[in-house]
Design a protein around this motif. Structure first.
Motif, mmCIF file in Angstrom:
data_model
loop_
_atom_site.group_PDB
_atom_site.id
_atom_site.type_symbol
_atom_site.label_atom_id
_atom_site.label_comp_id
_atom_site.label_asym_id
_atom_site.label_seq_id
_atom_site.Cartn_x
_atom_site.Cartn_y
_atom_site.Cartn_z
ATOM 1 N N UNK A 292 0.836 -1.199 0.000
ATOM 2 C CA UNK A 292 0.000 0.000 0.000
ATOM 3 C C UNK A 292 0.870 1.249 0.000
ATOM 4 N N UNK A 293 0.310 2.325 -0.557
ATOM 5 C CA UNK A 293 0.939 3.644 -0.519
ATOM 6 C C UNK A 293 0.181 4.566 0.429
ATOM 7 N N UNK A 294 -0.431 3.974 1.419
ATOM 8 C CA UNK A 294 -1.208 4.711 2.423
ATOM 9 C C UNK A 294 -2.314 5.527 1.769
ATOM 10 N N UNK A 295 -3.059 4.868 0.877
ATOM 11 C CA UNK A 295 -4.137 5.555 0.164
ATOM 12 C C UNK A 295 -5.234 6.058 1.088
ATOM 13 N N UNK A 296 -5.416 5.416 2.241
ATOM 14 C CA UNK A 296 -6.478 5.824 3.163
ATOM 15 C C UNK A 296 -6.059 6.942 4.112
ATOM 16 N N UNK A 297 -4.800 7.373 4.042
ATOM 17 C CA UNK A 297 -4.296 8.440 4.906
ATOM 18 C C UNK A 297 -4.550 9.784 4.216
ATOM 19 N N UNK A 298 -5.617 10.453 4.614
ATOM 20 C CA UNK A 298 -5.998 11.697 3.952
ATOM 21 C C UNK A 298 -4.973 12.803 4.193
ATOM 22 N N UNK A 299 -4.433 12.886 5.410
ATOM 23 C CA UNK A 299 -3.464 13.939 5.710
ATOM 24 C C UNK A 299 -2.196 13.779 4.882
ATOM 25 N N UNK A 300 -1.821 12.542 4.631
ATOM 26 C CA UNK A 300 -0.601 12.295 3.855
ATOM 27 C C UNK A 300 -0.752 12.770 2.423
ATOM 28 N N UNK A 301 -1.897 12.513 1.813
ATOM 29 C CA UNK A 301 -2.093 12.804 0.395
ATOM 30 C C UNK A 301 -2.708 14.171 0.128
ATOM 31 N N UNK A 302 -3.199 14.847 1.146
ATOM 32 C CA UNK A 302 -3.849 16.133 0.905
ATOM 33 C C UNK A 302 -2.873 17.165 0.379
ATOM 34 N N UNK A 303 -1.604 17.064 0.808
ATOM 35 C CA UNK A 303 -0.595 17.993 0.302
ATOM 36 C C UNK A 303 -0.415 17.849 -1.199
ATOM 37 N N UNK A 304 -0.435 16.617 -1.684
ATOM 38 C CA UNK A 304 -0.270 16.397 -3.123
ATOM 39 C C UNK A 304 -1.497 16.906 -3.876
ATOM 40 N N UNK A 305 -2.670 16.574 -3.382
ATOM 41 C CA UNK A 305 -3.901 16.965 -4.060
ATOM 42 C C UNK A 305 -4.120 18.475 -4.031
ATOM 43 N N UNK A 306 -3.580 19.151 -2.999
ATOM 44 C CA UNK A 306 -3.689 20.614 -2.920
ATOM 45 C C UNK A 306 -2.560 21.320 -3.652
ATOM 46 N N UNK B 287 -10.306 4.413 -2.191
ATOM 47 C CA UNK B 287 -11.659 4.944 -2.264
ATOM 48 C C UNK B 287 -11.880 5.659 -3.592
ATOM 49 N N UNK B 288 -13.146 5.872 -3.935
ATOM 50 C CA UNK B 288 -13.477 6.559 -5.184
ATOM 51 C C UNK B 288 -12.979 8.001 -5.158
ATOM 52 N N UNK B 289 -13.032 8.638 -3.998
ATOM 53 C CA UNK B 289 -12.563 10.024 -3.888
ATOM 54 C C UNK B 289 -11.058 10.104 -4.101
ATOM 55 N N UNK B 290 -10.302 9.145 -3.542
ATOM 56 C CA UNK B 290 -8.852 9.154 -3.748
ATOM 57 C C UNK B 290 -8.510 8.941 -5.229
ATOM 58 N N UNK B 291 -9.211 8.050 -5.883
ATOM 59 C CA UNK B 291 -8.970 7.801 -7.308
ATOM 60 C C UNK B 291 -9.275 9.046 -8.142
ATOM 61 N N UNK B 292 -10.349 9.738 -7.794
ATOM 62 C CA UNK B 292 -10.719 10.943 -8.549
ATOM 63 C C UNK B 292 -9.654 12.026 -8.397
ATOM 64 N N UNK B 293 -9.173 12.241 -7.180
ATOM 65 C CA UNK B 293 -8.163 13.276 -6.966
ATOM 66 C C UNK B 293 -6.818 12.891 -7.567
ATOM 67 N N UNK B 294 -6.510 11.602 -7.566
ATOM 68 C CA UNK B 294 -5.255 11.177 -8.185
ATOM 69 C C UNK B 294 -5.274 11.444 -9.684
ATOM 70 N N UNK B 295 -6.419 11.267 -10.323
ATOM 71 C CA UNK B 295 -6.520 11.492 -11.763
ATOM 72 C C UNK B 295 -6.266 12.953 -12.131
#
Length: 261
Positions: free
Chosen positions: A63-77, A124-132
């Protein structure tokens, strides 16, 4: 609604990434330190043929910690400024290479077939959408600066790995397929975050109801009854009672008299 699942070529890439992860896991002590002792022992003791069969699972076993919102929010923002904590925990070259290859693979899925991305990653579907919506350059930069991003999937679920290592590596093909389907169902239905969160209380705590003794008009509450006091008699009644010995069988005065002839 019809959803397009992963193609055989996609699963081939998944298997190759799983093999690469097992190789990095053996070479990188820092990654092994993140694993629970039970799970690490099972993976360490696995034979080469077991590891090969585990790698052929239809999903990413890491896993790349897909469920960790705080970890990935920096990338998505788009906030990829250097962080002091990240600078002190840079990933190793082997870990960075695997994370970059995985992100490139997942980004392609996110743009073309988000449903397949959810199947192979359990995201999650939200993580996939933001990754795209991300670009590959930012993802590679994030992979190079973010430490402890790579971890094993379902690391706190020893039963999951026991299923993969025993039944999932069985010599019988039907047993392997059944074990992989069961493991895939676990990945899709039970995320790491759902196991860590506590369920909210269904109701607030209520005070315990006070107990009340019903009052009886026939019983006086002024004083306690004495021993052998009848229920309908007040304990303040000082009237002398009949001698109990006279009521005993055989006592004088209680003997039945014979009829005179």
């Amino acid at each position: 609604m019809q959803f397009m699942g992963p193609e055989p070529a996609d699963l081939t890439d998944v298997h190759a990434l799983n093999r690469a992860f097992l190789t990095v896991l053996r070479r990188e002590p820092a990654i092994r330190e993140r694993l629970p002792p039970d799970t690490l022992a099972m993976l360490t003791d696995a034979r080469p043929e077991q590891r090969e069969r585990i790698a052929r699972s239809p999903f990413l076993i890491y896993s790349l910690r897909e469920s960790d919102e705080r970890c990935w929010q920096r990338v998505f923002d788009g906030d990829l400024a250097d962080d002091l904590v990240d600078a002190m925990a840079r990933p190793s070259p082997g870990e960075t290479q695997l994370v970059c290859a995985t992100l490139a693979f997942l980004l392609q899925f996110a743009k073309q077939n988000p449903y397949s991305l959810r199947v192979v990653s359990g995201a999650s579907a939200d993580w996939c959408r933001q990754l795209a919506e991300c670009n590959l350059v930012d993802l590679f930069r994030f992979a190079a600066m973010k430490g402890q991003l790579l971890t094993i999937r379902c690391q706190n679920n020893p039963a999951f790995w026991r299923k993969l290592l025993v039944a999932g590596s069985s010599a019988e093909a039907d047993v392997r397929v059944a074990a992989r389907i069961t493991a895939l169902q676990t990945v899709l239905t039970r995320t790491e975050r759902s196991r860590e969160q506590r369920l909210p209380a269904a109701a607030c705590s209520m005070p315990q109801p006070a107990m009340r003794v019903a009052e009886s008009p026939a019983v006086s509450n002024r004083a306690k009854r004495r021993y052998n006091t009848p229920l309908n008699e007040c304990p303040d009644n000082k009237k002398s009672q009949e001698d109990l010995s006279k009521r005993q069988p055989g006592a004088e005065g209680n003997r039945p008299q014979r009829r005179r002839r």
